[in-house]
Design a protein around this motif. Structure first.
Motif, PDB file in Angstrom:
ATOM      1  N   LEU A   1       0.859  -1.189   0.000  1.00 48.19           N
ATOM      2  CA  LEU A   1       0.000   0.000   0.000  1.00 48.19           C
ATOM      3  C   LEU A   1       0.892   1.234   0.000  1.00 48.19           C
ATOM      4  CD1 LEU A   1      -2.838  -0.858   2.571  1.00 48.19           C
ATOM      5  CD2 LEU A   1      -2.826  -1.163   0.095  1.00 48.19           C
TER       6      LEU A   1
ATOM      7  N   ASP B   1       1.151   5.733  -0.586  1.00 49.53           N
ATOM      8  CA  ASP B   1       0.410   6.992  -0.617  1.00 49.53           C
ATOM      9  C   ASP B   1       0.523   7.603  -2.013  1.00 49.53           C
ATOM     10  OD1 ASP B   1       2.913   8.174  -0.830  1.00 49.53           O
ATOM     11  OD2 ASP B   1       2.992   8.801   1.270  1.00 49.53           O
ATOM     12  N   GLU B   2       0.000   8.832  -2.184  1.00 49.62           N
ATOM     13  CA  GLU B   2      -0.012   9.475  -3.505  1.00 49.62           C
ATOM     14  C   GLU B   2       1.388   9.638  -4.089  1.00 49.62           C
ATOM     15  OE1 GLU B   2      -2.148  10.513  -1.048  1.00 49.62           O
ATOM     16  OE2 GLU B   2      -3.802   9.592  -2.175  1.00 49.62           O
TER      17      GLU B   2
ATOM     18  N   LYS C   1      -4.029   2.241   5.121  1.00 47.50           N
ATOM     19  CA  LYS C   1      -4.920   2.640   4.023  1.00 47.50           C
ATOM     20  C   LYS C   1      -4.099   3.273   2.916  1.00 47.50           C
ATOM     21  CE  LYS C   1      -8.976   5.526   3.165  1.00 47.50           C
ATOM     22  NZ  LYS C   1      -9.904   6.537   3.716  1.00 47.50           N
TER      23      LYS C   1
ATOM     24  N   ASN D   1      -3.065   3.188  -1.760  1.00 49.78           N
ATOM     25  CA  ASN D   1      -3.284   2.690  -3.113  1.00 49.78           C
ATOM     26  C   ASN D   1      -2.583   1.341  -3.257  1.00 49.78           C
ATOM     27  OD1 ASN D   1      -4.684   5.016  -3.683  1.00 49.78           O
ATOM     28  ND2 ASN D   1      -2.931   6.058  -4.603  1.00 49.78           N
TER      29      ASN D   1
ATOM     30  N   GLY E   1      -7.902   1.206  -4.421  1.00 50.96           N
ATOM     31  CA  GLY E   1      -7.490   1.522  -3.060  1.00 50.96           C
ATOM     32  C   GLY E   1      -7.753   0.312  -2.178  1.00 50.96           C
TER      33      GLY E   1
ATOM     34  N   VAL F   1      -9.595   4.066  -7.657  1.00 52.55           N
ATOM     35  CA  VAL F   1      -9.142   5.415  -7.289  1.00 52.55           C
ATOM     36  C   VAL F   1      -8.878   6.245  -8.554  1.00 52.55           C
ATOM     37  CG1 VAL F   1      -8.179   4.754  -5.065  1.00 52.55           C
ATOM     38  CG2 VAL F   1      -6.721   4.641  -7.094  1.00 52.55           C
TER      39      VAL F   1
END
Length: 640
Positions: free
Chosen positions: A438, A440-441, A455, A457, A495, A510
């Motif tokens: 997982l 992040d952006e 949590k 992507n 996601g 997403v």
């Protein structure tokens, strides 16, 4: 016969998973040893995600149909390979043994060859769910032709686009197809798709509905006549073409975030090994079990878990022509009762739809043969999971909640039935060989928890055998879509949440792709179709929660002109979308607006439109950057 690579305990799973990550060459080399090869590989895996270039079983030679058919003839010749249940329950079902299937595939492979099809040629298949569809798929693979199956619900324009992209020269279709109370005129849709086409040389038409069709001399031939010709010539066997491990097996078109569908390409060896491995392990398949996957072969689920996975494992695959609610909502339960089905693999959409009919359709149906239940296509909500568990599985059948994609070829994250723990609405643990992460952006791994869960992507760190190899004719697009968002990672577009035990829960797309009834539809594709309507100035499409489909399509449309009232305009727009893409992409709601929320640079703020469609009208975020903030109030007030 048991499968030596079938995982039977949590400890075995952990061992297999560790080895698959620590030494993938050894792990997948051992699994590959259980298949039939014309020549063994020089190297199990060579890869980089930058180009991307992914090669499994490098240097090996094989034919997937020898693993699906020939190798079973000594021990399983009279075992059912495919059981086919027709749309009309009054019509007699068909049982096709491995010997029958081998004969029919060789026969049709010879038909393809006699009509000029060669190794590497693209063959478009547009048929209803009849055994001849599976036969056509396998016959293409037998001679090394690349099959591209198109779902029977797509429009002529969608087919024309796919034919052009694949530069297909051959088509296999039916006169028509039955689907519930509908007769679908497949051949006439193909005729429309071929207007202006200059590449297609031959259309082979199988008889199903006996509907009147136009047959063009020199181009169109009947399946049955062609079979008689090869029989007359005494062509019974058809030697399997020697294929390189990395030769393309098929192209399957899927929606993306742009308007143009992309042709996902899967390669022969890795796809074969992985679909077999996941079929045997996820469903804990036992020889003799009847596996009922309710998908259409026009989608990846049908390719992998009706045709190639079950047949390469010597399994019995049940194929159903119709729909779950015709002639009544008890049809699935009738089929399970009639054939003593052991494994049911279906979509949450179907489960939610059948829940709506209550328990009446289940009365008097014997479902005691069921051992394992599965779901596919989208995350299953807890209410549907518990209904499925209680009323279909009688709380004694493990439910496997499988997550995967057209691009992944096979199941990537799922519990193994009765072996690893199920968790309602969670896909749970990755398959051996699959390394999720997982991020992040910015592509950094998520290490901090939110509300007790990680949590981010969902990406994959390393290839598995059935990783997408390219997008047909446009490798740069494959790179851009899947391997460029985050460095050295395959980006799924989804996601996800992860718990302390390493279980994953998929939270949805997403990107600008919708998941409607388990099928991906690009918002840009739907917008392009809506914008083709003469009165439409501009449109924006978003997803919103839908009780049955999971996600519905909500369209905001700027319309110019005075033709018809609003209801008529809606119908006209729906007809346009049906004509250009197919009924599957029709918006559920169309709201007419005078403008769309745009930034000063002209970008549509879909985030705002999505929130309004979802019923959220208060917390819309910052709207001060919009060119005309007043348009948001108008859209909120006009929400359907």
């Amino acid at each position: 016969m048991s499968y030596p690579y079938q995982i039977k305990s949590l400890e075995q799973y952990k061992e297999a998973y560790k080895q698959s990550v620590d030494n993938p060459d050894l792990f997948w080399g051992n699994i590959g040893g259980y298949f039939q090869w014309k020549r063994r590989w020089e190297k199990v895996l060579e890869w980089n995600f930058t180009e991307p270039k992914i090669e499994w079983y490098k240097g090996a030679k094989l034919n997937i149909t020898e693993n699906c058919l020939d190798r079973h003839l000594k021990t399983l010749a009279n075992t059912p390979a495919i059981i086919w249940e027709p749309n009309d329950p009054e019509e007699h079902h068909r049982v096709i043994t491995y010997k029958d299937l081998y004969t029919k595939v060789c026969q049709f492979a010879n038909v393809l060859k006699s009509n000029g099809v060669k190794k590497g040629d693209r063959v478009c298949i547009y048929m209803g769910m009849i055994p001849e569809l599976a036969i056509a798929v396998l016959a293409c693979a037998r001679i090394g032709a690349i099959h591209s199956v198109i779902f029977g619900g797509f429009s002529a324009q969608s087919i024309a686009d796919r034919l052009y992209d694949a530069q297909a020269e051959y088509i296999v279709t039916c006169d028509g197809a039955y689907r519930g109370a509908k007769d679908i005129p497949l051949k006439s849709v193909i005729d429309d798709a071929l207007i202006g086409n200059r590449t297609v040389k031959r259309v082979i038409v199988c008889t199903r509905t006996r509907t009147a069709v136009s047959m063009i001399k020199g181009r169109d031939v009947w399946w049955e006549d062609e079979v008689k010709k090869v029989e007359t010539l005494g062509l019974v066997d058809c030697p399997a073409e020697e294929m390189d491990a990395e030769d393309p097996l098929f192209i399957l078109y899927t929606s993306g975030s742009t308007g143009k569908p992309k042709g996902v390409v899967h390669a022969c060896a890795g796809y074969m090994v992985y679909t077999n491995y996941t079929f045997v392990n996820v469903f804990q398949y036992q020889r003799g079990d009847i596996h009922f996957c309710t998908a259409d072969i026009g989608w990846i689920t049908g390719h992998s878990y009706i045709v190639y996975g079950p047949l390469s494992a010597g399994g019995t695959s049940l194929m159903f022509e119709g729909i779950p609610t015709w002639p009544d909502a008890g049809r699935f339960w009738d089929i399970i009762d009639k054939f003593k089905v052991n494994i049911l693999y279906t979509a949450p959409t179907a489960i939610r739809s059948l829940m709506g009919f209550g328990l009446g359709p289940l009365q008097g149906k014997n479902l005691s043969s069921l051992k394992i239940l599965g779901t596919v296509g989208e995350p299953i909500n807890e209410e549907a999971w518990h209904w499925y568990d209680e009323h279909i599985g009688k709380k004694k059948c493990p439910i496997v909640d499988t997550w995967w994609q057209t691009e992944t070829g096979g199941i990537l994250i799922s519990n193994l039935a009765g072996v690893t723990l199920a968790k309602p609405s969670w896909a749970t643990l990755p398959m051996p060989g699959v390394q999720p992460i997982l991020v992040d952006e910015n592509g950094k791994e998520v290490t901090e928890k939110e509300d007790g869960l990680y949590k981010g992507n969902l990406c994959i760190k390393a290839p598995w055998p059935s990783t997408i190899r390219t997008t047909y004719g446009d490798h740069e697009r494959c790179k851009k879509n899947y391997f460029s968002t985050y460095e050295n990672l395959y980006f799924t577009g989804d996601g996800a949440l992860k718990d302390e035990e390493g279980n994953y829960r998929i939270t949805g797309r997403v990107d600008d792709v919708l998941n409607v009834s388990g099928h991906r539809i690009g918002t840009a594709e739907v917008e392009n179709a809506i914008n083709m309507h003469a009165g439409v100035v501009e449109s924006a499409v978003v997803g919103y929660p839908h009780d049955i489909k999971g996600q519905g399509i909500y369209a905001y449309v700027i319309f110019q002109g005075s033709h018809g009232d609003e209801a008529m305009r809606r119908k006209d727009i729906l007809q346009t979308v049906t004509r250009i893409i197919g009924a599957i992409a029709k918006p559920d709601k169309i709201q007419f607006v005078s403008g769309l929320p745009k930034t000063r640079s002209g970008k549509i703020m879909r985030r705002i439109l999505r929130k309004i469609a979802e019923g959220e009208t208060q917390n819309l975020g910052d709207t001060t950057t919009l060119l005309d903030p007043g348009v948001v109030e108008e859209i909120k007030n006009g929400k359907i």
